[in-house]
Design a protein around this motif. Structure first.
Motif, PDB file in Angstrom:
ATOM      1  N   VAL A 282       0.876  -1.173   0.000  1.00  0.00           N
ATOM      2  CA  VAL A 282       0.000   0.000   0.000  1.00  0.00           C
ATOM      3  C   VAL A 282       0.911   1.221   0.000  1.00  0.00           C
ATOM      4  O   VAL A 282       1.888   1.260   0.751  1.00  0.00           O
ATOM      5  CB  VAL A 282      -0.883   0.011   1.272  1.00  0.00           C
ATOM      6  N   SER A 283       0.600   2.207  -0.839  1.00  0.00           N
ATOM      7  CA  SER A 283       1.399   3.435  -0.855  1.00  0.00           C
ATOM      8  C   SER A 283       0.527   4.610  -0.463  1.00  0.00           C
ATOM      9  O   SER A 283      -0.611   4.731  -0.915  1.00  0.00           O
ATOM     10  CB  SER A 283       1.977   3.675  -2.247  1.00  0.00           C
ATOM     11  N   ILE A 284       1.066   5.459   0.376  1.00  0.00           N
ATOM     12  CA  ILE A 284       0.365   6.673   0.811  1.00  0.00           C
ATOM     13  C   ILE A 284       1.107   7.852   0.191  1.00  0.00           C
ATOM     14  O   ILE A 284       2.345   7.930   0.265  1.00  0.00           O
ATOM     15  CB  ILE A 284       0.378   6.799   2.349  1.00  0.00           C
ATOM     16  N   TYR A 285       0.362   8.742  -0.459  1.00  0.00           N
ATOM     17  CA  TYR A 285       0.987   9.844  -1.189  1.00  0.00           C
ATOM     18  C   TYR A 285       0.509  11.195  -0.694  1.00  0.00           C
ATOM     19  O   TYR A 285      -0.586  11.319  -0.146  1.00  0.00           O
ATOM     20  CB  TYR A 285       0.631   9.763  -2.684  1.00  0.00           C
ATOM     21  N   ASP A 286       1.336  12.203  -0.976  1.00  0.00           N
ATOM     22  CA  ASP A 286       0.918  13.604  -0.905  1.00  0.00           C
ATOM     23  C   ASP A 286       0.743  14.060  -2.351  1.00  0.00           C
ATOM     24  O   ASP A 286       1.697  14.050  -3.132  1.00  0.00           O
ATOM     25  CB  ASP A 286       1.995  14.443  -0.199  1.00  0.00           C
ATOM     26  N   TYR A 287      -0.488  14.464  -2.687  1.00  0.00           N
ATOM     27  CA  TYR A 287      -0.768  14.881  -4.072  1.00  0.00           C
ATOM     28  C   TYR A 287      -0.643  16.394  -4.249  1.00  0.00           C
ATOM     29  O   TYR A 287      -0.825  16.902  -5.343  1.00  0.00           O
ATOM     30  CB  TYR A 287      -2.186  14.433  -4.466  1.00  0.00           C
ATOM     31  N   ARG A 288      -0.348  17.122  -3.158  1.00  0.00           N
ATOM     32  CA  ARG A 288      -0.313  18.580  -3.261  1.00  0.00           C
ATOM     33  C   ARG A 288       1.133  19.017  -3.470  1.00  0.00           C
ATOM     34  O   ARG A 288       1.760  19.633  -2.600  1.00  0.00           O
ATOM     35  CB  ARG A 288      -0.874  19.189  -1.970  1.00  0.00           C
ATOM     36  N   THR A 289       1.684  18.674  -4.616  1.00  0.00           N
ATOM     37  CA  THR A 289       3.095  18.955  -4.842  1.00  0.00           C
ATOM     38  C   THR A 289       3.299  19.857  -6.047  1.00  0.00           C
ATOM     39  O   THR A 289       4.416  20.302  -6.284  1.00  0.00           O
ATOM     40  CB  THR A 289       3.870  17.649  -5.117  1.00  0.00           C
ATOM     41  N   GLY A 290       2.262  20.110  -6.822  1.00  0.00           N
ATOM     42  CA  GLY A 290       2.447  20.864  -8.051  1.00  0.00           C
ATOM     43  C   GLY A 290       3.146  20.024  -9.120  1.00  0.00           C
ATOM     44  O   GLY A 290       3.464  20.520 -10.193  1.00  0.00           O
ATOM     45  N   GLY A 291       3.395  18.764  -8.835  1.00  0.00           N
ATOM     46  CA  GLY A 291       4.053  17.877  -9.804  1.00  0.00           C
ATOM     47  C   GLY A 291       3.674  16.449  -9.496  1.00  0.00           C
ATOM     48  O   GLY A 291       2.513  16.165  -9.182  1.00  0.00           O
ATOM     49  N   ASP A 292       4.655  15.544  -9.570  1.00  0.00           N
ATOM     50  CA  ASP A 292       4.369  14.150  -9.266  1.00  0.00           C
ATOM     51  C   ASP A 292       3.979  14.006  -7.798  1.00  0.00           C
ATOM     52  O   ASP A 292       4.482  14.737  -6.959  1.00  0.00           O
ATOM     53  CB  ASP A 292       5.613  13.289  -9.522  1.00  0.00           C
ATOM     54  N   PRO A 293       3.100  13.040  -7.505  1.00  0.00           N
ATOM     55  CA  PRO A 293       2.788  12.800  -6.094  1.00  0.00           C
ATOM     56  C   PRO A 293       4.066  12.446  -5.334  1.00  0.00           C
ATOM     57  O   PRO A 293       4.978  11.837  -5.901  1.00  0.00           O
ATOM     58  CB  PRO A 293       1.835  11.610  -6.119  1.00  0.00           C
ATOM     59  N   PHE A 294       4.112  12.835  -4.077  1.00  0.00           N
ATOM     60  CA  PHE A 294       5.266  12.508  -3.238  1.00  0.00           C
ATOM     61  C   PHE A 294       4.906  11.307  -2.375  1.00  0.00           C
ATOM     62  O   PHE A 294       3.875  11.288  -1.700  1.00  0.00           O
ATOM     63  CB  PHE A 294       5.637  13.716  -2.371  1.00  0.00           C
ATOM     64  N   LEU A 295       5.755  10.285  -2.402  1.00  0.00           N
ATOM     65  CA  LEU A 295       5.512   9.085  -1.598  1.00  0.00           C
ATOM     66  C   LEU A 295       5.764   9.405  -0.129  1.00  0.00           C
ATOM     67  O   LEU A 295       6.868   9.791   0.249  1.00  0.00           O
ATOM     68  CB  LEU A 295       6.435   7.942  -2.047  1.00  0.00           C
ATOM     69  N   LEU A 296       4.724   9.257   0.685  1.00  0.00           N
ATOM     70  CA  LEU A 296       4.885   9.471   2.125  1.00  0.00           C
ATOM     71  C   LEU A 296       5.278   8.168   2.823  1.00  0.00           C
ATOM     72  O   LEU A 296       6.110   8.158   3.712  1.00  0.00           O
ATOM     73  CB  LEU A 296       3.577   9.983   2.742  1.00  0.00           C
ATOM     74  N   ALA A 297       4.633   7.065   2.412  1.00  0.00           N
ATOM     75  CA  ALA A 297       4.903   5.791   3.077  1.00  0.00           C
ATOM     76  C   ALA A 297       4.567   4.636   2.138  1.00  0.00           C
ATOM     77  O   ALA A 297       3.641   4.748   1.319  1.00  0.00           O
ATOM     78  CB  ALA A 297       4.075   5.668   4.350  1.00  0.00           C
ATOM     79  N   ARG A 298       5.355   3.576   2.251  1.00  0.00           N
ATOM     80  CA  ARG A 298       5.017   2.325   1.557  1.00  0.00           C
ATOM     81  C   ARG A 298       4.953   1.239   2.604  1.00  0.00           C
ATOM     82  O   ARG A 298       5.858   1.098   3.425  1.00  0.00           O
ATOM     83  CB  ARG A 298       6.068   2.007   0.498  1.00  0.00           C
TER      84      ARG A 298
END
Ligand code: C2O
Ligand code: CU
Length: 479
Positions: A282-298
């Motif tokens: 399962v991957s948790i992302y931050d989508y508020r980056t103005g670009g690619d999602p940032f991986l917060l946790a896997r």
């Protein structure tokens, strides 16, 4: 009963993974002075760490008990008795963010207590735990600097009821202000403080980089996500995985299917996620980056005996907080503002890096300049002005609705101490009605919060720490 040893062992281990602990004790009424007491020793001190790895500089972090984001777990209805032994070279206090507690335990220097002196100052907090949920604690002095160096901890208040989750992880989102050689950059810049805030340069979850974790295949996983960044608003999503929001700021909501959820500084989100088959993740992302999602946790699924089954979200016990009487509530409004020119003066005409200016700033736990205000009042910066009058004078036990408006060009997560409020409306947010201790105001958004007033002087401030330190803080006086 949890013993001092089990609490301290939990702290020492960092306990960032960890399954739900055993039932810790009988529940007692929130304010019951006979509620079981759990001792906790908290020692803020310098812990040198090389955050960017070999070949880069070690820096002096400020940590509680030499641990990056220690996790304290306690049962609802108990009381924490926290002996703070301040070994830092600076004065500090501890604020119990989101906890409904007596005003003298709130940790705001100048308002509820004196600074705990540097180099050996001591203070004991008695913290009741009336509400289950995901909370945290942090200093309330020079927050950009002290939290910037890592001084914060997680406080998990367990429900009395054993919930059927099979795994749990805590994700603390916090960036670091580091130069490429590993040294700290200034924690507050005027450019940042006067606009969206001073952002970190190196992103991190539970430290530096994304959190790499595991949980049993097909397990019901509870994720406690805390945005402890000084500045950044994240937009949390679970990518391909199905997930439900089960609590905001620790307070249960009926499980809510969601795409993404904005989380401003200090806001928390509890999710229920079902782990996939062994070998998947399962991957948790931050989508508020103005670009690619940032991986917060896997989170990797490991071998387990759990079977694949339909995903039924688990509802947490509903919140049990004082309910405002909306028919009788008195209404007020507060407006978030850019400070007027006259307030935006440099401390006594001194440059902020002047030693005298620095000493004054340290003494009063504030920033060097004023950029922000709440309804024409700026929290005094640099101690050059007296404490302003309260934003509001309220009567303890009565219900109030406060409408907060944000006519500025920036986001502001607004936090009220000592209360859990009902966010009864918000003009832009997609959240359902919920309880919280912080409300994120988007640009040109208005939100209404309702609560039953508790006695004391309680600060209300933006949790973007450099906004708070440059004026966006005031207090309500409740008698
Ligand atoms: Cu977490 Cu006054 O703040
Ligand atoms: Cu702000």
């Amino acid at each position: 009963m949890v013993t001092r040893r089990t609490l301290l062992t939990g702290l020492a281990a960092g306990a960032l993974t960890g399954f739900l602990p055993q039932r810790l004790g009988q529940a007692a009424a929130a304010t019951d002075p006979r509620a079981p007491v759990q001792p906790l020793a908290l020692t803020p001190r310098i812990s040198p760490r090389t955050l960017l790895g070999p070949g880069t500089q070690a820096q002096d972090l400020y940590l509680f008990n030499d641990t990056i984001f220690p996790i304290v777990r306690a049962r609802r209805g108990t009381r924490l008795k926290v002996a703070v032994d301040n070994r830092l070279p600076v004065g500090t206090t501890v604020h119990w963010h989101g906890i409904r507690l007596p005003n003298p335990q709130d940790g705001v220097p100048g308002l509820t207590q004196d600074l705990i002196p540097a180099n050996g100052g001591q203070f004991t907090y008695e913290v009741p735990l009336p509400d289950a949920g995901t909370y945290f604690f942090h200093p309330h002095c020079d927050e950009t600097g002290q939290v910037g160096r890592g001084l914060a901890g997680v406080l998990i208040v367990e429900d009395e009821e054993k919930l059927p989750f099979q795994a749990e992880h805590v994700l603390v989102i916090k960036d670091w202000r580091l130069a490429p050689d590993g040294s700290f950059l200034p924690f507050l810049t005027e450019e940042g403080a006067s606009k969206a805030g001073t952002f970190g340069t190196v992103r991190g979850v539970n430290g530096v980089g994304p959190a790499m974790l595991s949980a049993p295949a097909h397990a019901d996983l509870r994720l406690r996500i805390l945005n402890l960044d000084s500045t950044r608003t994240v937009q949390v999503g679970t990518g391909e995985a199905e997930g439900y929001i089960i609590a905001y700021d620790g307070h249960a909501v009926p499980p809510l299917d969601f795409e993404t959820c904005d989380l401003g500084s200090s806001q928390r989100l509890d999710l229920h996620v079902r782990m996939p088959a062994e070998g998947q993740s399962v991957s948790i992302y931050d989508y508020r980056t103005g670009g690619d999602p940032f991986l917060l946790a896997r989170i990797e699924a490991t071998a387990s005996n759990f079977r694949k089954r339909p995903f039924k979200p688990i509802a947490l016990p509903p919140p049990n907080v004082p309910k405002a009487d909306l028919r009788k509530a008195e209404r007020f409004s507060l407006s978030l503002q850019q400070a007027t020119d006259d307030a935006a003066t440099v401390l006594d005409g001194l440059p902020p890096d002047d030693p005298l200016a620095k000493a004054l700033v340290d003494q009063y736990c504030t920033g060097p300049r004023t950029f922000w205000a709440i309804s024409q009042n700026s929290w005094p910066t640099g101690g050059t002005k007296p404490m302003p009058p309260p934003l509001l004078r309220l009567v303890a036990g009565r219900s109030y609705v406060i409408s907060l408006t944000n006519p500025t060009q920036h986001l502001h997560p607004i936090h009220l101490h000592g209360h859990v409020f009902d966010v009864i409306s918000a003009s832009k947010s997609k959240r359902p009605r919920h309880y919280a201790d912080t409300v994120l105001l988007a640009v040109r958004e208005t939100a209404e919060i309702a609560f039953v007033a508790a006695p004391g002087n309680w600060v209300l401030h933006c949790h973007i720490l450099d906004h708070m330190e440059t004026g966006m803080m005031g207090y309500v006086s409740i008698a």
